[in-house]
Motif scaffolding. Structure first.
Motif, PDB file in Angstrom:
ATOM      1  N   CYS A 627       0.813  -1.214   0.000  1.00  0.00           N
ATOM      2  CA  CYS A 627       0.000   0.000   0.000  1.00  0.00           C
ATOM      3  C   CYS A 627       0.848   1.267   0.000  1.00  0.00           C
ATOM      4  O   CYS A 627       0.495   2.274  -0.626  1.00  0.00           O
ATOM      5  CB  CYS A 627      -0.940   0.005   1.204  1.00  0.00           C
ATOM      6  N   SER A 628       1.945   1.244   0.699  1.00  0.00           N
ATOM      7  CA  SER A 628       2.788   2.444   0.752  1.00  0.00           C
ATOM      8  C   SER A 628       3.362   2.765  -0.627  1.00  0.00           C
ATOM      9  O   SER A 628       3.417   3.930  -1.038  1.00  0.00           O
ATOM     10  CB  SER A 628       3.915   2.243   1.768  1.00  0.00           C
ATOM     11  N   GLU A 629       3.794   1.721  -1.362  1.00  0.00           N
ATOM     12  CA  GLU A 629       4.310   1.940  -2.718  1.00  0.00           C
ATOM     13  C   GLU A 629       3.206   2.457  -3.630  1.00  0.00           C
ATOM     14  O   GLU A 629       3.432   3.358  -4.457  1.00  0.00           O
ATOM     15  CB  GLU A 629       4.880   0.642  -3.290  1.00  0.00           C
ATOM     16  N   LEU A 630       2.006   1.895  -3.473  1.00  0.00           N
ATOM     17  CA  LEU A 630       0.885   2.340  -4.289  1.00  0.00           C
ATOM     18  C   LEU A 630       0.606   3.815  -4.041  1.00  0.00           C
ATOM     19  O   LEU A 630       0.362   4.583  -4.986  1.00  0.00           O
ATOM     20  CB  LEU A 630      -0.344   1.490  -3.967  1.00  0.00           C
ATOM     21  N   PHE A 633       3.195   5.843  -5.847  1.00  0.00           N
ATOM     22  CA  PHE A 633       2.973   5.841  -7.292  1.00  0.00           C
ATOM     23  C   PHE A 633       1.863   6.819  -7.681  1.00  0.00           C
ATOM     24  O   PHE A 633       1.947   7.488  -8.707  1.00  0.00           O
ATOM     25  CB  PHE A 633       2.605   4.432  -7.770  1.00  0.00           C
ATOM     26  N   VAL A 634       0.826   6.901  -6.829  1.00  0.00           N
ATOM     27  CA  VAL A 634      -0.284   7.805  -7.130  1.00  0.00           C
ATOM     28  C   VAL A 634       0.121   9.248  -6.871  1.00  0.00           C
ATOM     29  O   VAL A 634      -0.122  10.140  -7.699  1.00  0.00           O
ATOM     30  CB  VAL A 634      -1.524   7.429  -6.299  1.00  0.00           C
ATOM     31  N   ILE A 635       0.748   9.495  -5.728  1.00  0.00           N
ATOM     32  CA  ILE A 635       1.129  10.866  -5.365  1.00  0.00           C
ATOM     33  C   ILE A 635       2.115  11.452  -6.372  1.00  0.00           C
ATOM     34  O   ILE A 635       2.016  12.610  -6.774  1.00  0.00           O
ATOM     35  CB  ILE A 635       1.720  10.892  -3.942  1.00  0.00           C
ATOM     36  N   ASN A 636       3.064  10.633  -6.811  1.00  0.00           N
ATOM     37  CA  ASN A 636       4.074  11.103  -7.772  1.00  0.00           C
ATOM     38  C   ASN A 636       3.614  10.996  -9.227  1.00  0.00           C
ATOM     39  O   ASN A 636       4.384  11.237 -10.146  1.00  0.00           O
ATOM     40  CB  ASN A 636       5.368  10.303  -7.591  1.00  0.00           C
ATOM     41  N   LEU A 662      -7.280   8.000  -1.718  1.00  0.00           N
ATOM     42  CA  LEU A 662      -6.546   8.375  -2.928  1.00  0.00           C
ATOM     43  C   LEU A 662      -7.466   8.357  -4.144  1.00  0.00           C
ATOM     44  O   LEU A 662      -7.378   9.225  -5.022  1.00  0.00           O
ATOM     45  CB  LEU A 662      -5.369   7.410  -3.150  1.00  0.00           C
ATOM     46  N   GLY A 663      -8.356   7.379  -4.182  1.00  0.00           N
ATOM     47  CA  GLY A 663      -9.309   7.311  -5.281  1.00  0.00           C
ATOM     48  C   GLY A 663     -10.277   8.474  -5.275  1.00  0.00           C
ATOM     49  O   GLY A 663     -10.580   9.066  -6.321  1.00  0.00           O
ATOM     50  N   ARG A 668     -11.989  13.901  -7.513  1.00  0.00           N
ATOM     51  CA  ARG A 668     -12.161  15.348  -7.343  1.00  0.00           C
ATOM     52  C   ARG A 668     -11.152  16.121  -8.187  1.00  0.00           C
ATOM     53  O   ARG A 668     -11.484  17.147  -8.798  1.00  0.00           O
ATOM     54  CB  ARG A 668     -12.009  15.707  -5.868  1.00  0.00           C
ATOM     55  N   GLN A 669      -9.927  15.597  -8.253  1.00  0.00           N
ATOM     56  CA  GLN A 669      -8.889  16.240  -9.057  1.00  0.00           C
ATOM     57  C   GLN A 669      -9.262  16.258 -10.543  1.00  0.00           C
ATOM     58  O   GLN A 669      -8.994  17.232 -11.255  1.00  0.00           O
ATOM     59  CB  GLN A 669      -7.559  15.490  -8.865  1.00  0.00           C
ATOM     60  N   LEU A 670      -9.910  15.197 -10.990  1.00  0.00           N
ATOM     61  CA  LEU A 670     -10.308  15.102 -12.392  1.00  0.00           C
ATOM     62  C   LEU A 670     -11.645  15.776 -12.655  1.00  0.00           C
ATOM     63  O   LEU A 670     -12.148  15.713 -13.793  1.00  0.00           O
ATOM     64  CB  LEU A 670     -10.381  13.629 -12.814  1.00  0.00           C
TER      65      LEU A 670
END
Length: 756
Positions: A627-630, A633-636, A662-663, A668-670
């Motif tokens: 989960c931390s890697e995921l 990957f999303v944040i970056n 994150l989802g 919201r970002q999109l």
């Protein structure tokens, strides 16, 4: 003559059980079934196979190669035929009657005229038609060149210019318009001319290398030792050195001819073919073919030497064919079946680039390479994929094999670095095809003259012999110093560094709208003096050609409907990653590592990947509880934001609030307001969803979803708030059944609360 085999025939190369080959000829061949023929000739100008009788000339088109095609015929007068060619416009037939006379026929009017030379001081070695604006036909004589043009008024040839040179023999290819004239005691001194639509350009005189066999014995270079081939748009002159057992390579520039290196040979008799930019060196004595890809500048062959294979004619049918032949007296069947076991037969003449003329049996074969067999013979996946990505003639097969190799490498858990390199080849190849516009299907019009004909075999030695082995394979040497065709990063030096330094834009050459190809303009002599043979090349545009360039009007006939073997990122996802993910079990870490490398390559080449690949990446990371890697990957933004990615994050975050958040943030970002509101409601945050819907004016979500959630909370105040919101926000809500139903429920809840 180059390409002839010894009298001891071999049975190798038949289509039988266990037969292996990377190069093959396909049955049936193009057959001349005309009785009373007097030889077989080939015209590299109009791509015609020609078979004359005593009073007629029969010709077959060889492009496209169709063995069942019917010949056309023309009437001629009787006499010896040493060489025969059709004019480029198909109006004339020219026949070399002797070493001193050429006879011409006008095909429509049947008018004839002759051109003669002085029998006491010179003789005609051969001739060819040209599209050079200065002349229509060139006579190659022992005393030099006669440039002639046809005068329609006088209906005769007029001498335009004479070039005085001592000539022993010559080699010419119509495609390159390149003429090499041999002279000297050892015939190793050459004068070169290019006669194209841009005019005549004289190349600098040069000498070829011949090793000394003995102190007092000086070997003499023969026309059979020289092959002009074009691979990746570069013109190479290949020269057989039987003493050194080497095949020397030369490249042509406007101001120099540079030896590029040498390849080892293992037979005193050599023939050369070029199929789909692969150099085929036929070792006649050993009866095997060695394949080289000169793009890699390596002395190492593409694959192991194997015999030439005959496909399509089964041995089991031989008896029935013979029976049929005996019953019907078919001489054609007899010719094929009685010699079906012969490979590199006595009558074989190799025509560059990819034809074999059997003058004894009156057959013409086309040479093919087997990409599947070549791929199966190597375990180096990146190198094989790189090789396949440079093949154009069978692009669909190349693409299929590349996808299969990539899948197999992953399923076999090959080292990540090796698989990453293979995937990177596919990405860079696709990126290059997009930049050059070669990723789409193209159709090449096959521009063939009505007739035309340089020749294949000559009954007389020394008369037009050079054309016996050469087809129209003289495409000019092209280099675009700014664009490469999947340039390999590490190369050895079988050929000189000029090949390494120059990136070959073969697609640009093939798709040039004017059908023009350019020879390398100039050699950087300072580099040559410094020990380097790198060349500075100019790729002129189709309109504005560089003054330093040599131009060849080529009408090399490519296969129609050629597609690029480049594989898009969408195809990599659908046919590689999605496929292997279904079959792989256990720890997903390996596949994750491969996908990360793929994303890195795609980012470097700035190509978009399929959104579902990110979805697959999320599934694999969640399955591995990474989960931390995921999150990183999303944040970056290694996982590119999209609705599909956001939905998968929500799905994978059912047991992990951090991932689900994150989802939500991505929705919201999109600005996917509808989906964001729905997700909030599904999570029970209906009041927050109401505030968001009011702020962003989201009126697409059904009120019943909010009302059902509020009712499930068993809190009358929440239900009242929702009813009040929709009554105010959506005035028409007051007239709906939902308003009546839930307003009644609210009253009941309040009554029960008051009673309690």
């Amino acid at each position: 003559m180059s390409g002839k085999a010894s009298s001891s025939h071999s049975n190798v190369g038949l289509n039988g059980s266990g037969a292996l080959s990377h190069v093959y000829i396909q049955y049936p061949p193009l057959r001349s079934s005309i009785s009373g023929v007097r030889g077989l000739f080939y015209d590299d100008g109009s791509k015609l196979l020609i078979s004359p009788t005593s009073d007629q000339v029969f010709s077959w088109k060889t492009v496209p190669f169709a063995p069942s095609i019917s010949p056309t015929s023309d009437s001629i007068s009787e006499g010896p035929i040493l060489s025969i060619r059709y004019s480029l416009d198909g109006k004339f037939i020219a026949i070399l009657r002797s070493s001193h006379e050429i006879e011409f026929w006008h095909r429509e009017s049947n008018e004839t005229f002759s051109q003669r030379c002085r029998p006491d001081s010179e003789s005609i070695l051969g001739f060819f038609w040209t599209d050079c604006p200065l002349c229509d036909i060139v006579l190659v004589k022992t005393s030099g060149l006669d440039l002639l043009s046809y005068n329609s008024e006088s209906k005769s040839l007029q001498l335009v210019e004479t070039r005085r040179l001592n000539v022993s023999w010559y080699v010419y290819t119509h495609e390159s318009r390149l003429l090499l004239l041999a002279s000297g005691m050892q015939c190793k001194t050459f004068n070169g001319f290019q006669l194209s639509s841009a005019g005549i350009i004289r190349l600098p005189k040069f000498e070829m290398v011949i090793a000394k066999s003995e102190a007092n014995n000086k070997p003499v270079l023969a026309a059979e030792d020289i092959f002009i081939v074009t691979v990746y748009g570069r013109i190479y002159c290949l020269q057989v050195d039987r003493v050194a057992m080497l095949l020397h390579s030369y490249r042509f520039y406007r101001d120099a001819v540079v030896q590029q290196g040498s390849l080892p040979i293992y037979s005193s008799r050599i023939a050369v073919s070029a199929v789909d930019n692969v150099l085929l060196v036929h070792q006649i004595d050993a009866k095997v073919v060695i394949l080289y890809d000169v793009f890699t500048d390596s002395r190492a062959p593409v694959s192991a030497p194997l015999p030439l294979l005959l496909r399509g004619l089964r041995r089991s049918n031989s008896a029935s064919l013979r029976s049929h032949r005996e019953d019907n007296g078919s001489s054609v069947d007899s010719a094929i079946n009685s010699h079906e076991v012969v490979v590199y037969g006595d009558g074989w003449t190799f025509l560059v680039p990819d034809l074999i003329c059997d003058v004894v049996n009156q057959l013409l074969w086309k040479i093919h390479i087997d990409l599947e067999a070549i791929s199966a013979s190597s375990s180096d996946a990146p190198a094989v994929i790189e090789f396949l990505q440079r093949r154009k003639l069978d692009a669909s097969k190349g693409k299929q094999l590349c996808l299969s190799i990539a899948c197999t490498a992953i399923l076999e858990h090959r080292p990540v670095s090796m698989v990453a390199k293979a995937i990177n080849v596919l990405v860079t190849s696709y990126s290059h095809s997009i930049k050059t516009g070669s990723s789409v299907k193209t159709t090449k019009s096959e521009k063939t003259s009505a007739s035309g004909v340089p020749h294949v075999t000559s009954p007389r030695p020394g008369v037009d012999e050079s054309v016996n082995r050469v087809d129209a394979l003289g495409k000019s040497v092209i280099h675009d110093s700014t664009a490469g065709d999947n340039e390999p990063s590490n190369r050895s030096t079988a050929f000189s560094n000029s090949d390494s330094d120059d990136s070959v834009n073969s697609e640009s050459a093939r798709n040039n709208s004017n059908g023009l190809h350019t020879i390398d303009s100039k050699v950087d002599k300072r580099r040559l003096m410094g020990g380097e043979t790198s060349c500075v090349a100019v790729m002129p545009s189709a309109v504005g050609l560089s003054n330093n360039s040599l131009i060849a009007n080529t009408d090399e006939h490519q296969e129609s409907q050629i597609t690029s073997p480049a594989i898009s990122p969408d195809e990599i996802y659908n046919f590689v990653f999605a496929t292997v993910e279904e079959e792989m079990v256990g720890d997903p870490s390996y596949l994750i590592a491969i996908i990360v490398e793929f994303l890195h390559s795609a980012n470097l080449e700035k190509v978009k990947v399929h959104p579902n690949l990110y979805v697959l990446m999320i599934q694999l990371l969640a399955r591995g509880e990474r989960c931390s890697e995921l999150s990183l990957f999303v944040i970056n933004k290694i996982l590119e934001p999209s609705k599909e990615v956001a939905v998968q994050l929500l799905e994978s975050g059912r047991q992990n609030p951090q991932i689900r958040k994150l989802g939500l943030d991505m929705l919201r970002q999109l600005a996917l307001h509808h989906d964001y509101v729905l997700s909030l409601v599904q999570d029970g945050y209906y009041l927050e969803a109401l505030r968001y819907a009011r702020k962003h004016k989201v009126d697409t979500v059904r009120p019943s979803l909010f009302l059902e959630t509020a009712l499930a909370s068993n809190d009358s105040q929440n239900l009242a708030a929702v009813l009040r919101f929709f009554s105010d926000f959506t005035p028409s809500f007051r007239t709906t059944s939902d308003h009546s139903t839930y307003y009644r429920i609210l009253k009941e809840m309040n009554s029960m609360a008051a009673t309690a």
